[in-house]
Design an enzyme around this catalytic site. Structure first.
Site, PDB file in Angstrom:
ATOM      1  N   GLY A 236       0.758  -1.242   0.000  1.00 26.01           N
ATOM      2  CA  GLY A 236       0.000   0.000   0.000  1.00 26.01           C
ATOM      3  C   GLY A 236       0.784   1.285   0.000  1.00 26.01           C
ATOM      4  N   GLU A 271       3.716  -6.860   2.500  1.00 23.18           N
ATOM      5  CA  GLU A 271       3.680  -7.269   1.080  1.00 23.18           C
ATOM      6  C   GLU A 271       3.847  -6.052   0.164  1.00 23.18           C
ATOM      7  OE1 GLU A 271      -0.156  -9.101   0.702  1.00 23.18           O
ATOM      8  OE2 GLU A 271       0.408 -10.863   1.894  1.00 23.18           O
ATOM      9  N   PRO A 272       4.971  -5.360   0.220  1.00 20.80           N
ATOM     10  CA  PRO A 272       5.131  -4.159  -0.614  1.00 20.80           C
ATOM     11  C   PRO A 272       5.352  -4.483  -2.086  1.00 20.80           C
ATOM     12  CG  PRO A 272       7.178  -4.653   0.545  1.00 20.80           C
ATOM     13  CD  PRO A 272       6.167  -5.662   1.030  1.00 20.80           C
ATOM     14  N   GLY A 273       4.707  -3.738  -2.943  1.00 19.18           N
ATOM     15  CA  GLY A 273       4.909  -3.884  -4.383  1.00 19.18           C
ATOM     16  C   GLY A 273       5.402  -2.578  -4.970  1.00 19.18           C
ATOM     17  N   ARG A 274       4.484  -1.608  -5.011  1.00 17.30           N
ATOM     18  CA  ARG A 274       4.777  -0.304  -5.625  1.00 17.30           C
ATOM     19  C   ARG A 274       6.020   0.354  -5.008  1.00 17.30           C
ATOM     20  NH1 ARG A 274       0.872   2.658  -8.137  1.00 17.30           N
ATOM     21  NH2 ARG A 274      -0.726   1.358  -7.147  1.00 17.30           N
ATOM     22  N   TYR A 314      -6.264   5.604 -13.880  1.00 18.55           N
ATOM     23  CA  TYR A 314      -6.364   6.272 -12.573  1.00 18.55           C
ATOM     24  C   TYR A 314      -6.120   7.777 -12.639  1.00 18.55           C
ATOM     25  CZ  TYR A 314      -5.107   1.393 -11.618  1.00 18.55           C
ATOM     26  OH  TYR A 314      -5.035   0.031 -11.621  1.00 18.55           O
ATOM     27  N   CYS A 340      -6.511   3.995 -31.186  1.00 22.64           N
ATOM     28  CA  CYS A 340      -7.730   4.561 -31.754  1.00 22.64           C
ATOM     29  C   CYS A 340      -8.662   5.178 -30.721  1.00 22.64           C
ATOM     30  CB  CYS A 340      -8.463   3.481 -32.539  1.00 22.64           C
ATOM     31  SG  CYS A 340      -8.991   2.138 -31.467  1.00 22.64           S
ATOM     32  N   TYR A 369       3.174  -1.818 -11.761  1.00 20.04           N
ATOM     33  CA  TYR A 369       1.882  -1.747 -12.451  1.00 20.04           C
ATOM     34  C   TYR A 369       2.026  -1.053 -13.803  1.00 20.04           C
ATOM     35  CZ  TYR A 369       0.712  -2.980  -7.700  1.00 20.04           C
ATOM     36  OH  TYR A 369       0.695  -3.609  -6.484  1.00 20.04           O
TER      37      TYR A 369
HETATM   38  C1  LIG Z   1      -3.081  -8.576  -1.173  1.00 23.70           C
HETATM   39  C2  LIG Z   1      -2.129  -7.545  -1.707  1.00 23.70           C
HETATM   40  N1  LIG Z   1      -0.915  -7.421  -1.117  1.00 23.70           N
HETATM   41  C3  LIG Z   1      -0.021  -6.510  -1.573  1.00 23.70           C
HETATM   42  C4  LIG Z   1      -0.308  -5.686  -2.643  1.00 23.70           C
HETATM   43  C5  LIG Z   1       0.747  -4.700  -3.097  1.00 23.70           C
HETATM   44  O1  LIG Z   1       0.353  -3.396  -2.878  1.00 23.70           O
HETATM   45  P1  LIG Z   1       1.324  -2.171  -3.214  1.00 23.70           P
HETATM   46  O2  LIG Z   1       1.857  -2.367  -4.555  1.00 23.70           O
HETATM   47  O3  LIG Z   1       0.455  -0.990  -3.082  1.00 23.70           O
HETATM   48  O4  LIG Z   1       2.421  -2.175  -2.164  1.00 23.70           O
HETATM   49  C6  LIG Z   1      -1.553  -5.780  -3.270  1.00 23.70           C
HETATM   50  C7  LIG Z   1      -1.886  -4.879  -4.385  1.00 23.70           C
HETATM   51  O5  LIG Z   1      -2.951  -4.837  -4.909  1.00 23.70           O
HETATM   52  C8  LIG Z   1      -2.483  -6.742  -2.796  1.00 23.70           C
HETATM   53  O6  LIG Z   1      -3.676  -6.891  -3.385  1.00 23.70           O
END
Ligand SMILES: Cc1ncc(COP(=O)(O)O)c(C=O)c1O
Length: 412
Positions: A236, A271-274, A314, A340, A369
């Site tokens: 998040g 669980e960091p992604g972004r 977004y 298009c 993303y």
């Molecule tokens: C269950 C879960 N964990 C972790 C994430 C990663 O979130 P972020 O990329 O915002 O850190 C997501 C993103 O949708 C998610 O659905």
């Protein structure tokens, strides 16, 4: 506490050299930025295995392997993401199958695969896990439940996932029955309550509110003799994509979480992604031509929303910088894609200096993303992906060919 936004790491000359050889549009990732962001998380959390990178953010195999070299875990939201992590050489015991809607078959694959943890988020998933556990011969499978804490996190509405009306997880009052059913099953070991409030948050306050909801549930389960061992706080943390602003720091999140959980005996997982991948990526696109729209100049580029959809989805305004330094200008332009649809844009209201047809533009902070949401709409081959390291750079995913577009199809 907020940190100052770092300067872009990939220099214009290097980006221009890469696309001279491999064409545009192209995604270029900086491995050193990935490393730095993972280190920030690991230092904050103190244990790499409790940092589980959200594979969905960027699942290029080379990116996954690079992140894996730090000893962290991985959160896969689908069997496909799990398979990608395995293909990158990551052991099943380092993978979490996350709390996103799953078919019974997907739950069974997760339970049978010897993963670190499988997070279940609906009654049918709990039933599927109990059913799948009857085929296990070894140690019980670790499972968790995703809670929908009913918190508005302040993210884009499409990215809010912890609200009371969200489609994910169990409401607080539904947890007890599901947890008891898991606890009674020999082949399963429920350890974890999980939440994920949304993606792109710009405040830590929602985490505090969510933890309070979860602590209430933990207390309730403990009172009934079914203790919880771990909280999984999802991802998040937002990234300030524009020309101003600052990013949220993992250390600040961990500090408030640890303060809140002091004395609870609970361990934590993130669980960091972004926050790991976004700033590592740049999309390089070439300006095809200029045109006037509503009296304003617009630059039509060879990269658009099929390559990078975050403006169209977004309204996200990423930094866009010309790679050629020119003195004229600046002028306010729209940056448009070639497809298009009129809504095909990379950004609007940009102050750019004298950009000409043929120039290259860098769309910054697109490592999360970005490519993973690219599509083949208009039968456009998806871009190449390139990884830059101290020792140079290499193509880690070839640009798709025209033949790739109809692979698996037959003519009648
Ligand atoms: C269950 C879960 N964990 C972790 C994430 C990663 O979130 P972020 O990329 O915002 O850190 C997501 C993103 O949708 C998610 O659905």
């Amino acid at each position: 506490m907020l940190t100052v936004r770092p300067e872009p790491s990939l220099d214009p000359q290097l980006l221009a050299e890469i696309v001279r050889e491999h064409g545009t549009p192209a995604y270029v990732y900086d491995a050193r930025v990935l490393d730095g962001n993972v280190r920030r998380w690991v230092e904050a959390v103190g244990d790499p295995s409790r940092v589980c990178y959200a594979v969905k953010a960027n699942y290029n195999l080379a990116v996954l392997a690079r992140l894996a070299s730090h000893g962290i875990g991985f959160e896969a939201s689908t069997v496909g993401e799990m398979a990608r992590a395995l293909a990158a050489g990551i052991a099943p015991g380092r993978i979490v199958l996350g709390g996103v809607p799953k078919s019974p078959q997907a739950v069974a694959v997760g339970i049978g695969r010897g993963l670190d943890l499988v997070v279940l988020q609906a009654a049918h998933e709990v039933e599927a896990a109990i059913e799948a556990s009857t085929s296990l011969s070894g140690a019980p499978a670790r499972v968790g439940l995703r809670v929908r804490p009913g918190i508005r996190a302040g993210a884009h509405p499409s990215l809010e996932t912890g609200r009371a009306d969200a489609k994910f997880g169990f409401g607080p009052s539904e947890i007890r029955d599901a947890w008891e059913a898991l606890s009674r099953t020999d082949g399963l070991r429920p350890t974890t309550l999980a939440f994920h409030l949304g993606s792109g948050l710009d405040s830590l306050t929602p985490y505090e509110a969510a933890i309070d909801v979860l602590l209430g549930i933990v207390g309730d389960l403990e009172a009934s003799g079914r203790p919880v061992r771990e909280l999984d706080l999802g991802g998040g943390l937002g990234v300030a994509y524009g020309d101003t602003g600052s990013d949220l720091e993992p250390a600040d999140l961990v500090r408030i979480v640890d303060e809140r959980l002091a004395g609870s005996g609970l361990t934590t997982r993130y669980e960091p992604g972004r926050s790991i991948a976004a700033r590592a990526g740049t999309l390089v696109t070439r300006v095809l031509y200029r045109r006037e729209r509503d009296g304003h100049p617009a630059l039509v580029c060879d990269g658009g929303f099929t390559d990078f959809g975050r403006y169209s989805l977004y309204g996200a305004q990423h930094r866009i910088e010309p790679l050629e330094g020119r003195l004229e200008g600046p002028e306010t332009v729209e940056v448009l894609g070639p497809t298009c649809e009129s809504g095909d844009k990379l950004g609007t209201g940009r102050r750019l200096h004298g950009v000409q047809p043929g120039d290259l533009l860098a769309v910054r902070d697109v490592g999360a993303y970005g490519f993973v949401m690219a599509s083949n709409y208009n039968a456009r081959p998806r871009p190449a992906e390139v990884l830059v390291d101290d020792g140079g750079w290499k193509v880690v995913r070839q640009r798709e060919s025209l033949e790739d577009l109809w692979r698996g199809e037959t003519v009648g």
